[in-house]
Write a protein that holds these residues in place. Structure first.
Motif, PDB file in Angstrom:
ATOM      1  N   ALA A 101       0.839  -1.207   0.000  1.00  0.00           N
ATOM      2  CA  ALA A 101       0.000   0.000   0.000  1.00  0.00           C
ATOM      3  C   ALA A 101       0.871   1.252   0.000  1.00  0.00           C
ATOM      4  O   ALA A 101       0.613   2.204  -0.742  1.00  0.00           O
ATOM      5  N   LEU A 102       1.906   1.248   0.807  1.00  0.00           N
ATOM      6  CA  LEU A 102       2.831   2.376   0.872  1.00  0.00           C
ATOM      7  C   LEU A 102       3.470   2.616  -0.496  1.00  0.00           C
ATOM      8  O   LEU A 102       3.498   3.748  -0.990  1.00  0.00           O
ATOM      9  N   GLU A 103       3.919   1.548  -1.128  1.00  0.00           N
ATOM     10  CA  GLU A 103       4.536   1.651  -2.457  1.00  0.00           C
ATOM     11  C   GLU A 103       3.545   2.235  -3.471  1.00  0.00           C
ATOM     12  O   GLU A 103       3.896   3.112  -4.264  1.00  0.00           O
ATOM     13  N   GLN A 104       2.315   1.769  -3.429  1.00  0.00           N
ATOM     14  CA  GLN A 104       1.296   2.249  -4.361  1.00  0.00           C
ATOM     15  C   GLN A 104       1.015   3.732  -4.166  1.00  0.00           C
ATOM     16  O   GLN A 104       0.930   4.500  -5.134  1.00  0.00           O
ATOM     17  N   GLU A 105       0.877   4.165  -2.930  1.00  0.00           N
ATOM     18  CA  GLU A 105       0.575   5.570  -2.661  1.00  0.00           C
ATOM     19  C   GLU A 105       1.773   6.474  -2.959  1.00  0.00           C
ATOM     20  O   GLU A 105       1.600   7.607  -3.402  1.00  0.00           O
ATOM     21  N   GLU A 129      -0.364  19.496  -7.378  1.00  0.00           N
ATOM     22  CA  GLU A 129       0.301  19.664  -6.086  1.00  0.00           C
ATOM     23  C   GLU A 129      -0.661  19.327  -4.950  1.00  0.00           C
ATOM     24  O   GLU A 129      -0.272  18.697  -3.958  1.00  0.00           O
ATOM     25  N   TYR A 130      -1.911  19.732  -5.100  1.00  0.00           N
ATOM     26  CA  TYR A 130      -2.912  19.414  -4.080  1.00  0.00           C
ATOM     27  C   TYR A 130      -3.125  17.902  -3.987  1.00  0.00           C
ATOM     28  O   TYR A 130      -3.165  17.337  -2.894  1.00  0.00           O
ATOM     29  N   LEU A 131      -3.250  17.248  -5.131  1.00  0.00           N
ATOM     30  CA  LEU A 131      -3.457  15.797  -5.128  1.00  0.00           C
ATOM     31  C   LEU A 131      -2.243  15.078  -4.542  1.00  0.00           C
ATOM     32  O   LEU A 131      -2.399  14.083  -3.826  1.00  0.00           O
ATOM     33  N   ALA A 132      -1.042  15.577  -4.799  1.00  0.00           N
ATOM     34  CA  ALA A 132       0.156  15.007  -4.180  1.00  0.00           C
ATOM     35  C   ALA A 132       0.103  15.191  -2.665  1.00  0.00           C
ATOM     36  O   ALA A 132       0.458  14.285  -1.899  1.00  0.00           O
ATOM     37  N   PHE A 133      -0.376  16.344  -2.223  1.00  0.00           N
ATOM     38  CA  PHE A 133      -0.540  16.598  -0.791  1.00  0.00           C
ATOM     39  C   PHE A 133      -1.508  15.589  -0.173  1.00  0.00           C
ATOM     40  O   PHE A 133      -1.238  15.023   0.895  1.00  0.00           O
ATOM     41  N   VAL A 134      -2.613  15.314  -0.843  1.00  0.00           N
ATOM     42  CA  VAL A 134      -3.583  14.330  -0.345  1.00  0.00           C
ATOM     43  C   VAL A 134      -2.918  12.954  -0.244  1.00  0.00           C
ATOM     44  O   VAL A 134      -3.093  12.244   0.749  1.00  0.00           O
ATOM     45  N   LYS A 135      -2.148  12.597  -1.261  1.00  0.00           N
ATOM     46  CA  LYS A 135      -1.436  11.308  -1.226  1.00  0.00           C
ATOM     47  C   LYS A 135      -0.446  11.275  -0.063  1.00  0.00           C
ATOM     48  O   LYS A 135      -0.305  10.249   0.602  1.00  0.00           O
ATOM     49  N   SER A 136       0.224  12.398   0.206  1.00  0.00           N
ATOM     50  CA  SER A 136       1.169  12.416   1.331  1.00  0.00           C
ATOM     51  C   SER A 136       0.437  12.189   2.653  1.00  0.00           C
ATOM     52  O   SER A 136       0.974  11.538   3.550  1.00  0.00           O
ATOM     53  N   GLN A 137      -0.776  12.700   2.760  1.00  0.00           N
ATOM     54  CA  GLN A 137      -1.574  12.448   3.963  1.00  0.00           C
ATOM     55  C   GLN A 137      -1.951  10.971   4.068  1.00  0.00           C
ATOM     56  O   GLN A 137      -1.944  10.406   5.159  1.00  0.00           O
ATOM     57  N   GLN A 138      -2.283  10.355   2.938  1.00  0.00           N
ATOM     58  CA  GLN A 138      -2.595   8.925   2.941  1.00  0.00           C
ATOM     59  C   GLN A 138      -1.366   8.116   3.347  1.00  0.00           C
ATOM     60  O   GLN A 138      -1.480   7.139   4.091  1.00  0.00           O
ATOM     61  N   ILE A 139      -0.196   8.514   2.877  1.00  0.00           N
ATOM     62  CA  ILE A 139       1.043   7.821   3.239  1.00  0.00           C
ATOM     63  C   ILE A 139       1.269   7.912   4.744  1.00  0.00           C
ATOM     64  O   ILE A 139       1.614   6.921   5.390  1.00  0.00           O
ATOM     65  N   GLU A 140       1.050   9.091   5.310  1.00  0.00           N
ATOM     66  CA  GLU A 140       1.173   9.246   6.765  1.00  0.00           C
ATOM     67  C   GLU A 140       0.196   8.337   7.494  1.00  0.00           C
ATOM     68  O   GLU A 140       0.538   7.728   8.513  1.00  0.00           O
ATOM     69  N   GLN A 141      -1.033   8.256   6.987  1.00  0.00           N
ATOM     70  CA  GLN A 141      -2.033   7.396   7.620  1.00  0.00           C
ATOM     71  C   GLN A 141      -1.613   5.934   7.551  1.00  0.00           C
ATOM     72  O   GLN A 141      -1.747   5.211   8.543  1.00  0.00           O
ATOM     73  N   ILE A 142      -1.103   5.493   6.420  1.00  0.00           N
ATOM     74  CA  ILE A 142      -0.626   4.102   6.302  1.00  0.00           C
ATOM     75  C   ILE A 142       0.469   3.860   7.325  1.00  0.00           C
ATOM     76  O   ILE A 142       0.460   2.843   8.031  1.00  0.00           O
ATOM     77  N   ARG A 143       1.408   4.786   7.418  1.00  0.00           N
ATOM     78  CA  ARG A 143       2.508   4.618   8.392  1.00  0.00           C
ATOM     79  C   ARG A 143       1.990   4.529   9.817  1.00  0.00           C
ATOM     80  O   ARG A 143       2.424   3.681  10.590  1.00  0.00           O
ATOM     81  N   LYS A 144       1.052   5.401  10.180  1.00  0.00           N
ATOM     82  CA  LYS A 144       0.516   5.392  11.549  1.00  0.00           C
ATOM     83  C   LYS A 144      -0.165   4.070  11.861  1.00  0.00           C
ATOM     84  O   LYS A 144       0.046   3.488  12.917  1.00  0.00           O
ATOM     85  N   VAL A 145      -0.998   3.608  10.943  1.00  0.00           N
ATOM     86  CA  VAL A 145      -1.716   2.353  11.173  1.00  0.00           C
ATOM     87  C   VAL A 145      -0.746   1.191  11.204  1.00  0.00           C
ATOM     88  O   VAL A 145      -0.813   0.324  12.091  1.00  0.00           O
ATOM     89  N   CYS A 146       0.173   1.146  10.269  1.00  0.00           N
ATOM     90  CA  CYS A 146       1.057  -0.004  10.141  1.00  0.00           C
ATOM     91  C   CYS A 146       2.110  -0.082  11.231  1.00  0.00           C
ATOM     92  O   CYS A 146       2.614  -1.162  11.528  1.00  0.00           O
ATOM     93  N   MET A 147       2.458   1.030  11.819  1.00  0.00           N
ATOM     94  CA  MET A 147       3.436   1.002  12.897  1.00  0.00           C
ATOM     95  C   MET A 147       2.875   0.344  14.151  1.00  0.00           C
ATOM     96  O   MET A 147       3.619  -0.026  15.043  1.00  0.00           O
ATOM     97  N   THR A 148       1.556   0.167  14.209  1.00  0.00           N
ATOM     98  CA  THR A 148       0.947  -0.488  15.373  1.00  0.00           C
ATOM     99  C   THR A 148       1.003  -2.015  15.258  1.00  0.00           C
ATOM    100  O   THR A 148       0.693  -2.708  16.222  1.00  0.00           O
ATOM    101  N   PHE A 149       1.359  -2.522  14.099  1.00  0.00           N
ATOM    102  CA  PHE A 149       1.424  -3.990  13.923  1.00  0.00           C
ATOM    103  C   PHE A 149       2.704  -4.549  14.472  1.00  0.00           C
ATOM    104  O   PHE A 149       3.746  -4.039  14.378  1.00  0.00           O
TER     105      PHE A 149
END
Length: 149
Positions: A101-105, A129-149
């Motif tokens: 998922a991280l790679e895809q985003e 640039e805005y859409l890239a910003f949204v993707k960066s937020q999704q990447i942060e969310q993936i990291r936050k969720v996945c770091m709990t595993f």
């Protein structure tokens, strides 16, 4: 006479990418047996579904609100693209899915930035640039969720 939005082709590119990501998350979630991995994929699918709805909204209303948002948020550079727990990729299916998922985003983020750099107008550049910003937020969310595993 109807007014054709010159950004529609660009928004269609964004819509196609988000739709592919959404379908990937949904289809993968249907195949996964591990409840936590399935839940993660469903959360990621929800974020893509929200982005699809947002793109549809931009197609109808324009992108001025998004440009204003982009001007208010700090851009701290590229998101962290390093794999999550690489030592566990082969042994933990959750980490494998997280990294896919991280790679895809990250690919989406990079794609949008490349389109922003090549855009022929300032408005088109700001859209990507805005859409890239949204993707960066999704990447942060993936990291936050996945770091709990």
């Amino acid at each position: 006479m109807s007014h054709k939005n010159p950004l529609d082709p660009l928004l269609n590119i964004a819509m196609a990418m988000s739709t592919r990501h959404y379908e990937y998350y949904i289809e993968t979630a249907e195949q996964v047996q591990t409840p936590k991995v399935k839940a993660l994929l469903n959360v990621l699918a929800d974020t893509e579904r929200d982005l699809i709805a947002h793109i549809r909204h931009m197609m109808v209303t324009g992108i001025l609100d998004e440009i204003e948002v982009l001007e208010r948020v700090p851009t701290d550079g590229a998101p962290d693209d390093s794999p999550i727990a690489p030592e566990r990729i082969d042994t933990d299916p959750r980490i494998f899915v997280c990294n896919k998922a991280l790679e895809q985003e990250i690919k989406g983020y990079t794609f949008y930035l490349s389109l922003a750099a090549r855009a022929k107008t300032e408005v088109a550049s700001r859209l990507f640039e805005y859409l890239a910003f949204v993707k960066s937020q999704q990447i942060e969310q993936i990291r936050k969720v996945c770091m709990t595993f």
